[in-house]
Write an enzyme that holds these catalytic residues in place. Structure first.
Site, PDB file in Angstrom:
ATOM      1  N   SER A 154       0.740  -1.167   0.042  1.00 18.05           N
ATOM      2  CA  SER A 154       0.143  -0.076   0.072  1.00 18.05           C
ATOM      3  C   SER A 154       0.862   1.074  -0.036  1.00 18.05           C
ATOM      4  O   SER A 154       1.597   1.527   0.907  1.00 18.05           O
ATOM      5  CB  SER A 154      -0.864  -0.065   1.206  1.00 18.05           C
TER       6      SER A 154
ATOM      7  N   HIS B 251      -1.059  -1.723  -4.635  1.00 16.94           N
ATOM      8  CA  HIS B 251      -2.228  -1.339  -4.092  1.00 16.94           C
ATOM      9  C   HIS B 251      -2.362   0.224  -3.730  1.00 16.94           C
ATOM     10  O   HIS B 251      -1.740   0.575  -2.984  1.00 16.94           O
ATOM     11  CB  HIS B 251      -2.377  -1.887  -2.683  1.00 16.94           C
TER      12      HIS B 251
ATOM     13  N   ASP C  40      -4.850   3.028  -2.571  1.00 12.67           N
ATOM     14  CA  ASP C  40      -5.977   3.283  -1.411  1.00 12.67           C
ATOM     15  C   ASP C  40      -6.373   4.806  -1.825  1.00 12.67           C
ATOM     16  O   ASP C  40      -5.866   5.623  -1.569  1.00 12.67           O
ATOM     17  CB  ASP C  40      -5.280   3.429  -0.056  1.00 12.67           C
TER      18      ASP C  40
ATOM     19  N   MET D  44      -9.324   7.524  -1.349  1.00 12.13           N
ATOM     20  CA  MET D  44     -10.501   7.855  -0.188  1.00 12.13           C
ATOM     21  C   MET D  44     -10.937   9.559  -0.523  1.00 12.13           C
ATOM     22  O   MET D  44      -9.956  10.314  -0.871  1.00 12.13           O
ATOM     23  CB  MET D  44      -9.499   8.074   1.301  1.00 12.13           C
TER      24      MET D  44
ATOM     25  N   HIS E 160      -8.351   0.416  -4.647  1.00 16.00           N
ATOM     26  CA  HIS E 160      -9.248   0.211  -3.433  1.00 16.00           C
ATOM     27  C   HIS E 160     -10.010   1.461  -3.111  1.00 16.00           C
ATOM     28  O   HIS E 160      -9.609   2.350  -2.614  1.00 16.00           O
ATOM     29  CB  HIS E 160      -8.546  -0.268  -2.261  1.00 16.00           C
TER      30      HIS E 160
ATOM     31  N   MET F 274     -12.547   3.695  -1.565  1.00 14.79           N
ATOM     32  CA  MET F 274     -13.163   4.042  -0.210  1.00 14.79           C
ATOM     33  C   MET F 274     -13.886   5.414  -0.716  1.00 14.79           C
ATOM     34  O   MET F 274     -13.486   6.413  -0.060  1.00 14.79           O
ATOM     35  CB  MET F 274     -12.274   3.933   0.793  1.00 14.79           C
TER      36      MET F 274
ATOM     37  N   MET G  26     -11.284  -6.754   4.543  1.00 13.74           N
ATOM     38  CA  MET G  26     -10.589  -5.829   5.411  1.00 13.74           C
ATOM     39  C   MET G  26     -10.595  -6.328   6.734  1.00 13.74           C
ATOM     40  O   MET G  26     -11.296  -6.752   7.223  1.00 13.74           O
ATOM     41  CB  MET G  26     -11.523  -4.564   5.621  1.00 13.74           C
TER      42      MET G  26
ATOM     43  N   ASP H  91      -6.347  -7.015   3.687  1.00 15.01           N
ATOM     44  CA  ASP H  91      -5.945  -5.552   3.673  1.00 15.01           C
ATOM     45  C   ASP H  91      -6.082  -5.314   5.140  1.00 15.01           C
ATOM     46  O   ASP H  91      -7.136  -5.005   5.822  1.00 15.01           O
ATOM     47  CB  ASP H  91      -6.723  -4.768   2.792  1.00 15.01           C
TER      48      ASP H  91
HETATM   49  C1  DX5 Z   1      -6.683   0.934   5.130  1.00 12.17           C
HETATM   50  C2  DX5 Z   1      -5.854   0.584   3.683  1.00 12.17           C
HETATM   51  C3  DX5 Z   1      -4.955  -0.143   3.878  1.00 12.17           C
HETATM   52  C4  DX5 Z   1      -3.842   0.279   4.817  1.00 12.17           C
HETATM   53  C5  DX5 Z   1      -2.748  -0.623   4.819  1.00 12.17           C
HETATM   54  O1  DX5 Z   1      -7.720   1.801   4.967  1.00 12.17           O
HETATM   55  O2  DX5 Z   1      -6.959   0.080   3.151  1.00 12.17           O
HETATM   56  O3  DX5 Z   1      -4.551  -0.347   2.603  1.00 12.17           O
HETATM   57  O4  DX5 Z   1      -3.582   1.387   4.570  1.00 12.17           O
HETATM   58  O5  DX5 Z   1      -1.831  -0.388   5.777  1.00 12.17           O
HETATM   59  P1  DX5 Z   1      -1.350  -1.369   7.115  1.00 12.17           P
HETATM   60  O6  DX5 Z   1      -0.723  -2.504   6.396  1.00 12.17           O
HETATM   61  O7  DX5 Z   1      -0.314  -0.462   7.596  1.00 12.17           O
HETATM   62  O8  DX5 Z   1      -2.434  -1.966   7.962  1.00 12.17           O
HETATM   63 ZN    ZN Z   2      -6.517  -0.795   1.032  1.00 17.64          ZN
END
Ligand code: DX5
Ligand code: ZN
Length: 226
Positions: free
Chosen positions: A6, A31, A33, A35, A68, A70, A139, A181
């Site tokens: 990530s 990956h 992320d 948001m 991913h 969100m 998750m 994840d």
């Molecule tokens: C959480 C994200 C993850 C996260 C992973 O909202 O989807 O991908 O940042 O980070 P670690 O491995 O530190 O939990």
């Molecule tokens: Zn993620």
């Protein structure tokens, strides 16, 4: 089990370096992320399609990119991520009304479609669509930020998906991938591999002050082969 960094964890001024170090260490899946400042509980904003386009240009076509999502409006914006060059769009089932319709639309553009569920969401929301999904993401933290503690109580959900996917494959169906994840590190990587996970997202377990990405990856891979 494959490890997908990530890259959010590395800090935004270091995105290029984190990608380069990951690829040099042997990583072939990254990956992303996404948001939107609205959907996750802590209202974080990360990055969107424009940054993904730069990421794709930077890593070339060899690295597999998943996003991913969100976000509140995945059904309206998914195509921006496909156009930005991801290989796989993963949407939250909690944020989507027409799950079957969205899977079909994403796949019609030649992109893979995945669904992700929050820790509190049961597998019942995804199982009716399993035959069509390229990936299921479980998750193991509440989405919103890296560095949270792994929720080992996801074991039953993961094993349930593993059983259902194995039955699907045995019947000649799609080999839906199973991913996890949140909170994955060297100390629990072998545990989730044993549950049947094929791809683990790793943020703070890979990108941290304790070691380089290559060193941290080697530690995880050693734990997996022990
Ligand atoms: C959480 C994200 C993850 C996260 C992973 O909202 O989807 O991908 O940042 O980070 P670690 O491995 O530190 O939990
Ligand atoms: Zn993620």
């Amino acid at each position: 089990m494959e490890i997908a960094p990530s890259i959010l964890t590395g800090g935004f001024t270091r995105l290029g370096q984190v990608m380069d170090d990951s690829v040099a260490a042997g990583i072939s899946w990254i990956h992303l992320d996404i948001m939107d400042g609205n959907w996750v509980v802590n209202k974080t904003i990360t990055f969107g399609p424009a940054v993904i386009k730069s990421i794709r240009n930077h890593v070339g076509s060899e690295v597999f990119l998943d996003c991913h999502l969100m976000v509140t409006n995945a059904e309206d914006t998914w195509q921006q991520y496909v156009d930005a060059g991801v290989d796989l769009v993963i949407f939250h089932v909690e944020a989507v009304e027409d799950i079957a319709g969205l899977i079909t639309k994403i796949q019609s553009k030649g992109c893979q479609a995945g669904a992700v569920l929050n820790p509190a969401t049961t597998s019942a929301s995804i199982l009716p669509h399993l035959a069509d999904l390229d990936l299921v993401l479980v998750m193991s933290v509440v989405p919103g930020k890296g560095g949270q503690s792994f929720m080992a109580e996801m074991e039953g959900k993961v094993r349930g998906f593993r059983t259902a996917i194995d039955a699907q494959i045995a019947a000649g169906g799609r080999p839906t991938k199973l991913m996890i994840d949140g909170g994955i590190k060297a100390h629990n990587a072998a545990q989730v591999a044993e549950w049947g996970i094929e791809v683990a997202v790793v943020g703070s377990g890979l990108i941290n002050d304790q070691g380089s990405i290559a060193e941290n990856l080697a530690e995880i891979e050693q734990a997996l082969s022990a």
